[in-house]
Design a protein around this motif. Structure first.
Motif, PDB file in Angstrom:
ATOM      1  N   ALA A 159       0.854  -1.199   0.000  1.00 44.56           N
ATOM      2  CA  ALA A 159       0.000   0.000   0.000  1.00 44.56           C
ATOM      3  C   ALA A 159       0.887   1.246   0.000  1.00 44.56           C
ATOM      4  CB  ALA A 159      -0.939   0.002   1.204  1.00 44.56           C
ATOM      5  N   HIS A 160       2.008   1.190   0.764  1.00 45.28           N
ATOM      6  CA  HIS A 160       2.960   2.315   0.711  1.00 45.28           C
ATOM      7  C   HIS A 160       3.486   2.482  -0.720  1.00 45.28           C
ATOM      8  CE1 HIS A 160       2.918   2.572   4.972  1.00 45.28           C
ATOM      9  NE2 HIS A 160       3.912   1.768   5.255  1.00 45.28           N
ATOM     10  N   VAL A 161       3.876   1.382  -1.329  1.00 44.06           N
ATOM     11  CA  VAL A 161       4.416   1.465  -2.694  1.00 44.06           C
ATOM     12  C   VAL A 161       3.398   2.128  -3.618  1.00 44.06           C
ATOM     13  CG1 VAL A 161       5.127   0.100  -4.707  1.00 44.06           C
ATOM     14  CG2 VAL A 161       6.003  -0.495  -2.431  1.00 44.06           C
ATOM     15  N   THR A 162       2.153   1.719  -3.478  1.00 40.86           N
ATOM     16  CA  THR A 162       1.093   2.242  -4.338  1.00 40.86           C
ATOM     17  C   THR A 162       0.876   3.732  -4.085  1.00 40.86           C
ATOM     18  OG1 THR A 162       0.071   0.056  -4.249  1.00 40.86           O
ATOM     19  CG2 THR A 162      -1.315   1.869  -5.010  1.00 40.86           C
ATOM     20  N   CYS A 163       0.747   4.081  -2.810  1.00 42.09           N
ATOM     21  CA  CYS A 163       0.483   5.495  -2.471  1.00 42.09           C
ATOM     22  C   CYS A 163       1.678   6.383  -2.826  1.00 42.09           C
ATOM     23  CB  CYS A 163       0.196   5.625  -0.982  1.00 42.09           C
ATOM     24  SG  CYS A 163      -1.383   4.918  -0.471  1.00 42.09           S
ATOM     25  N   LEU A 164       2.878   5.866  -2.541  1.00 43.99           N
ATOM     26  CA  LEU A 164       4.056   6.698  -2.778  1.00 43.99           C
ATOM     27  C   LEU A 164       4.394   6.786  -4.264  1.00 43.99           C
ATOM     28  CD1 LEU A 164       6.171   5.690   0.351  1.00 43.99           C
ATOM     29  CD2 LEU A 164       4.907   7.829  -0.036  1.00 43.99           C
ATOM     30  N   ALA A 165       3.933   5.823  -5.035  1.00 40.75           N
ATOM     31  CA  ALA A 165       4.070   5.953  -6.495  1.00 40.75           C
ATOM     32  C   ALA A 165       3.189   7.095  -6.985  1.00 40.75           C
ATOM     33  CB  ALA A 165       3.695   4.643  -7.188  1.00 40.75           C
ATOM     34  N   ALA A 166       2.006   7.203  -6.399  1.00 42.60           N
ATOM     35  CA  ALA A 166       1.121   8.329  -6.743  1.00 42.60           C
ATOM     36  C   ALA A 166       1.759   9.648  -6.282  1.00 42.60           C
ATOM     37  CB  ALA A 166      -0.246   8.141  -6.093  1.00 42.60           C
ATOM     38  N   ALA A 167       2.356   9.622  -5.083  1.00 45.40           N
ATOM     39  CA  ALA A 167       3.001  10.823  -4.549  1.00 45.40           C
ATOM     40  C   ALA A 167       4.152  11.255  -5.456  1.00 45.40           C
ATOM     41  CB  ALA A 167       3.525  10.546  -3.138  1.00 45.40           C
ATOM     42  N   ARG A 168       4.955  10.274  -5.861  1.00 45.99           N
ATOM     43  CA  ARG A 168       6.100  10.537  -6.742  1.00 45.99           C
ATOM     44  C   ARG A 168       5.620  11.187  -8.037  1.00 45.99           C
ATOM     45  NH1 ARG A 168       9.203   5.266  -9.123  1.00 45.99           N
ATOM     46  NH2 ARG A 168       7.193   5.124 -10.176  1.00 45.99           N
TER      47      ARG A 168
END
Ligand SMILES: *Cc1c(COP(=O)(O)O)cnc(C)c1O
Length: 472
Positions: free
Chosen positions: A144-153
């Motif tokens: 979920a971090h990977v997913t959210c932080l990909a959006a953040a990136r």
């Protein structure tokens, strides 16, 4: 002609074994007893040259794993943050395997896609997240971090005119990440996977309660003007500390930063009217990660990602191919939001758990586990030779055990703590984990299972007392 299906004998055996396992939870040892060698000996059979009867494979599997399973499905498992499975979720999880839908597209799993759509909306409502937020049902909070932080990136680089999906990170503006110094290690892994690297991290110093203060965040933000992601925490593992989101998020937003929240178990405080205030203001953030497989008590393989800027989320995850029929803007295709392509229809158990519990059942689950954690920490802390270290504002806390004698050193207390934990676990009556917290060995108390009741708490405190006596 019989209706008997060839699957029935093996599935019936599995069903019987499963019920027998659950029925034994009250008496079986909580900690695994089998040694590594024993498990390798039992499971490490040569791969057969010929097929075996499916029921025999199931029977053998059950026999071979004996002693090698944690009793985490039961009420006296207090190690890590694990949780069990509420009956509707376990049942739905079985059906998910039987139905074996590929939940990548609405077209490949119509009911699976809609169950996620519905459960996702329920969850946003329970957590007070913005109705327009997008979401993804992933494998765990780390993903979920990977997913959210990909959006953040995507978003923080888009704001600087850099298309990271097309151009990658090399040559683009470097991203800095300001994160709670006590963040969970899964945050660092997500940053590594996303190519941001842990060197991008600036740990935010914490106050005495383990929280980031507005002054610390303001000062860190003022140190530069590169694209910034701020990572805060709802529910720290040892003390269940919550960052003061209502103060921090507006400061970060004013500086143009994206705010992500690790709420692996703490976000569920929002589901309880009596604990909700702990996570006050969390809804102001840009993205949120949590788990279904911990506090919601669904079987493993259940993380949840939510993103306020749905377009950033979709841009980071979607795949455009001509051979996959897209939902055409009407149906919700998980593939637009998930890091996986083919995937388990893991929305069904979440849907079923939420339906079984309802709002009041979920609030009760949170409140009960918090009360039991408090009772455990207080009960153990009151034993002569034990000391309460933290907790519990939520369902986590710390205690430790003191070596006798006026000259006992910190190292003696550390050894004593580890010895008592080992003795409790060896008794089979309860299971706790150890942790080094602010330089001292402590025993973690985590109550995350819907089955834990007052009897379990009393039995566990008695087991701790017995272990202290046995090791003194
Ligand atoms: C467990 C946990 C994670 C990682 O979650 P997984 O579901 O194991 O990937 C992240 N943050 C916190 C605070 C956790 O407790």
């Amino acid at each position: 002609m019989s209706n008997a299906i060839p699957d029935r004998p093996a599935l019936q055996r599995a069903f019987d074994h499963a019920l027998a396992y659950l029925e034994d939870l009250g008496t079986a040892p909580v900690a695994p007893r089998a040694t590594l060698e024993a498990l390798r000996g039992a499971l490490g059979r040569p791969l057969g040259a010929r097929p075996l009867a499916a029921p025999q494979v199931i029977d053998d599997l059950v026999a071979d794993v004996a002693g090698g399973l944690h009793g985490s499905q039961g009420g006296r498992f207090f190690g890590w943050v694990i949780g069990g499975g509420v009956p509707a979720a376990i049942g739905a999880d079985w059906l998910t395997s039987v139905w074996d839908q590929n939940a990548c597209l609405h077209a490949s799993g119509p009911a699976a896609a809609v169950a996620e759509e519905v459960a996702g909306a329920w969850l946003k409502d329970l957590f007070d997240l913005p109705a327009e937020a997008s979401f993804a049902f992933v494998t765990g909070c780390q993903m979920a971090h990977v997913t959210c932080l990909a959006a953040a990136r995507h978003a923080v680089l888009r704001d600087r005119g850099w298309d990271v999906e097309r151009r990658g990170l090399a040559g683009g503006p470097p991203i800095r990440v300001l994160a709670n110094a006590d963040r969970h290690g899964s945050v660092d892994v997500a940053l590594r996977i996303l190519g941001l690297g842990v060197d991008a991290l600036r740990p935010l110093a914490l106050d005495a309660d383990g929280r980031v203060s507005p002054e610390v965040l303001r000062a860190a933000l003022a140190e530069g003007d590169s694209p910034t992601i701020v990572i805060l925490q709802a529910g720290e593992l040892n003390c269940a500390a919550f960052d003061p989101f209502g103060d921090l998020v507006p400061i970060a937003k004013a500086a143009g930063a994206w705010v992500h929240v690790d709420g692996a178990f703490g976000l569920w405080a929002k589901a309880s009217p009596t604990r909700r205030a702990l996570a006050k203001g969390v809804e102001l953030a840009d993205s949120w990660s949590t788990d279904g497989h911990k506090y919601l008590n669904v079987p493993y393989d259940s993380g949840l990602a939510f993103v306020r800027d749905a377009e950033a989320h979709r841009a980071a995850m979607t795949i455009a191919t001509s051979y996959l029929p897209a939902g055409g803007g009407v149906a919700r295709d998980p593939i637009d939001w998930n890091p996986e392509l083919s995937r388990r229809a893991r929305g069904f158990p979440v849907y079923a758990a939420l339906r079984q519990l309802g709002r009041s059942g979920l609030a009760d689950l949170v409140d009960r586990t918090c009360d039991h954690a408090q009772a455990l920490i207080d009960g153990v802390g009151a034993l002569e030779g034990a000391e309460k270290i933290s907790g519990s504002s939520l369902n986590q806390g710390l205690v430790r055990f003191l070596a006798a004698g006026p000259g006992a050193s910190e190292a003696d207390h550390d050894r004593r703590t580890d010895a008592v934990i080992a003795a409790i676990n060896a008794s089979g009556e309860a299971l706790f984990g150890g942790v080094t917290w602010r330089g001292r060995r402590c025993m973690r108390v985590s109550v995350s299972n819907w089955r834990t009741d007052a009897d379990d708490v009393a039995r566990a405190v008695a087991a701790v007392h017995a272990a202290m006596v046995a090791t003194s």
